[in-house]
Design a protein around this motif. Structure first.
Motif, short mmCIF file in Angstrom:
data_model
loop_
_atom_site.label_atom_id
_atom_site.label_comp_id
_atom_site.label_asym_id
_atom_site.label_seq_id
_atom_site.Cartn_x
_atom_site.Cartn_y
_atom_site.Cartn_z
N PRO A 104 -82.05 46.47 -91.29
CA PRO A 104 -82.19 47.87 -91.69
C PRO A 104 -82.57 47.97 -93.17
CG PRO A 104 -79.88 47.30 -91.57
CD PRO A 104 -80.63 46.10 -91.09
N ALA A 105 -83.48 48.86 -93.48
CA ALA A 105 -83.92 49.00 -94.87
C ALA A 105 -82.94 49.79 -95.71
CB ALA A 105 -85.29 49.67 -94.91
N LYS A 110 -96.51 51.48 -96.63
CA LYS A 110 -95.77 50.76 -95.59
C LYS A 110 -95.29 49.39 -96.06
CE LYS A 110 -94.27 50.02 -91.38
NZ LYS A 110 -93.14 50.81 -90.82
N ARG A 131 -93.43 51.89 -103.94
CA ARG A 131 -92.14 52.13 -103.29
C ARG A 131 -91.27 52.92 -104.26
NH1 ARG A 131 -89.68 49.99 -106.61
NH2 ARG A 131 -87.73 50.80 -105.73
N SER A 143 -96.52 58.83 -91.12
CA SER A 143 -96.04 57.76 -90.24
C SER A 143 -95.74 56.47 -90.99
CB SER A 143 -97.08 57.48 -89.14
OG SER A 143 -98.25 56.87 -89.69
N SER A 144 -96.00 56.41 -92.29
CA SER A 144 -95.88 55.14 -93.01
C SER A 144 -94.44 54.74 -93.28
CB SER A 144 -96.66 55.20 -94.33
OG SER A 144 -96.20 56.28 -95.13
N ARG A 145 -93.57 55.68 -93.65
CA ARG A 145 -92.15 55.38 -93.92
C ARG A 145 -91.30 56.53 -93.40
NH1 ARG A 145 -90.93 52.04 -98.25
NH2 ARG A 145 -88.87 51.94 -97.26
N PRO A 146 -90.29 56.28 -92.56
CA PRO A 146 -89.54 57.37 -91.95
C PRO A 146 -88.37 57.92 -92.74
CG PRO A 146 -88.87 55.30 -90.99
CD PRO A 146 -89.99 54.97 -91.93
N THR A 147 -87.84 57.17 -93.72
CA THR A 147 -86.58 57.57 -94.35
C THR A 147 -86.77 58.37 -95.63
OG1 THR A 147 -85.49 55.64 -93.40
CG2 THR A 147 -84.36 56.74 -95.22
N GLU A 194 -84.80 53.20 -91.20
CA GLU A 194 -85.93 52.33 -90.90
C GLU A 194 -85.46 50.90 -90.64
OE1 GLU A 194 -89.98 50.71 -93.21
OE2 GLU A 194 -88.61 52.12 -94.19
N ARG A 248 -86.83 47.15 -90.34
CA ARG A 248 -88.02 46.43 -90.76
C ARG A 248 -88.11 45.05 -90.09
NH1 ARG A 248 -90.88 48.62 -94.74
NH2 ARG A 248 -91.68 46.61 -95.45
#
Length: 363
Positions: free
Chosen positions: A330-331, A49, A54, A95-99, A304, A306
């Motif tokens: 937006p990420a 998250k 990453r 659930s940690s990162r949606p994209t 996502e 942020r």
């Protein structure tokens, strides 16, 4: 430093001999190279998250190792109880990162491995999960090599005696974002393995606001690998392209829709629009695992949003914006398929119409 020694020093995700999940904390780069061990589900979730780990492929590898590690701590007397707790872990990590589609791809593959071994003992299932995670990592290395080999062919066509190849990239899709070679940086690393010198290429790295992955990570990687590297602010891309110094652009990708729309770090779409204007080839480097055939277009890719602190406070000693204002952070953005010269996968370079090209790859 040789290229293999370079890779050994900055592998982003690995298991220690003691079975601990070990990562480079990328939030501290380039000032500090620090490896940390992750043992609990909360530590792993937080690392994904908060971008300690990453990059879509690296997130997938981390999730695979992470669920194998935390599932090994489940105390269950039968398969049904073990599966219940495993699926709870899977939902939690998802659930940690949606994209980044690799996160879900890796977790789904780990669930498939669980079900394929359901007739075995719990200890054997745990071993099978670790093996599957290791397979995901090793396959990612080969995927990056495949992308790199195809990108290297493009670089060879650009090589001219006495003139460096000007390459632009955005964000970080390098070794730190994958299991080894990276995606957008893989062509450069393969070039080094195949006789190019660091001076044959000149890579221009967008700093990549607001988290500065280009400045902190890509410039760090490439310069340490011995490649001529220049950093510029994101809004300097147009004047740089106009100058004639850029021959080709390689970027990574977190998710590709069936029509070729590609989600990548915020700013990529603008870069592609400028490249189109100046007639510079723009390539997206995407493992086939990031191609989501269920997503018809950009409309099916979640973006996502942020925390606004990343823009107003994160990199400053004092807050650099007024209080009580809105912040839009937006990420990712989605590059329209019409702006993309080609999508380089490990299986081949796909060109428009992308849906047809993906199907020819067997997707």
């Amino acid at each position: 430093m040789g290229i293999e020694e370079f890779f050994d020093n900055i592998i982003s995700v690995k298991l220690t001999e003691g079975g601990e999940l070990n990562i480079i904390d990328q939030t501290l780069l380039p000032g500090e190279i620090k490896r940390i061990n992750l043992n609990t589900k909360e530590e792993i979730w937080e690392a994904i998250k908060k971008l300690r780990v990453r990059g879509a492929p690296a997130i997938g590898v981390c999730a695979a190792y992470g669920i194998a590690k935390t599932a090994s701590q489940i105390e269950a007397g039968n398969y049904a109880d073990f599966e219940k707790e495993f699926l709870e872990l899977k939902e939690y990590f998802a659930s940690s990162r949606p994209t980044a589609v690799n996160l879900f791809w890796a977790l789904n593959r780990m669930e498939d491995a669980l079900k394929a071994n359901k007739e075995k003992s719990i200890d054997e299932i745990k071993d099978a999960l670790f093996k599957e995670a290791e397979d995901i990592r090793n396959e990612d290395v080969e995927i990056s090599r495949g992308i790199g080999a195809l990108g290297f062919k493009l670089l060879k066509k650009l090589k001219r005696n006495g003139k460096e190849i000007g390459i632009m990239t955005h964000c970080n899709a390098g070794t730190l974002a994958t299991a080894k070679y990276g995606t957008a940086t893989a062509p450069m690393y393969m070039a080094l393995e195949n006789g190019f010198s660091g001076d044959d290429m000149h890579v221009y790295c967008d700093e990549t606001r607001p988290l500065l992955q280009g400045a902190r990570l890509t410039a760090f990687e490439l310069s340490n690998a011995g490649i001529k590297t220049t950093l510029q602010c994101d809004n300097m891309a147009s004047i740089l392209m106009k100058s004639g110094k850029i021959d080709i652009i390689f970027v990574g990708c977190d998710r590709v829709a069936r029509n070729g729309d590609a989600a990548n770090k915020i700013g990529t779409s603008g870069l592609a629009i400028i490249a189109k204007h100046y007639g510079i080839p723009f390539y997206v480097c995407a493992p086939t695992s990031t191609i989501d055939m269920k997503a018809e277009s950009d409309k099916d890719i979640p973006i996502e949003i942020r925390d606004g602190e990343e823009i107003t406070e994160m990199w400053y000693k004092e807050r650099m914006a007024p209080e009580n204002i809105g912040v839009y952070n937006p990420a990712f953005d989605v590059t329209d398929h019409s702006l993309i010269t080609g999508i380089i996968t490990e299986k081949g370079i796909c060109k428009y119409p992308f849906d047809k090209a993906f199907k020819e790859l067997g997707l």
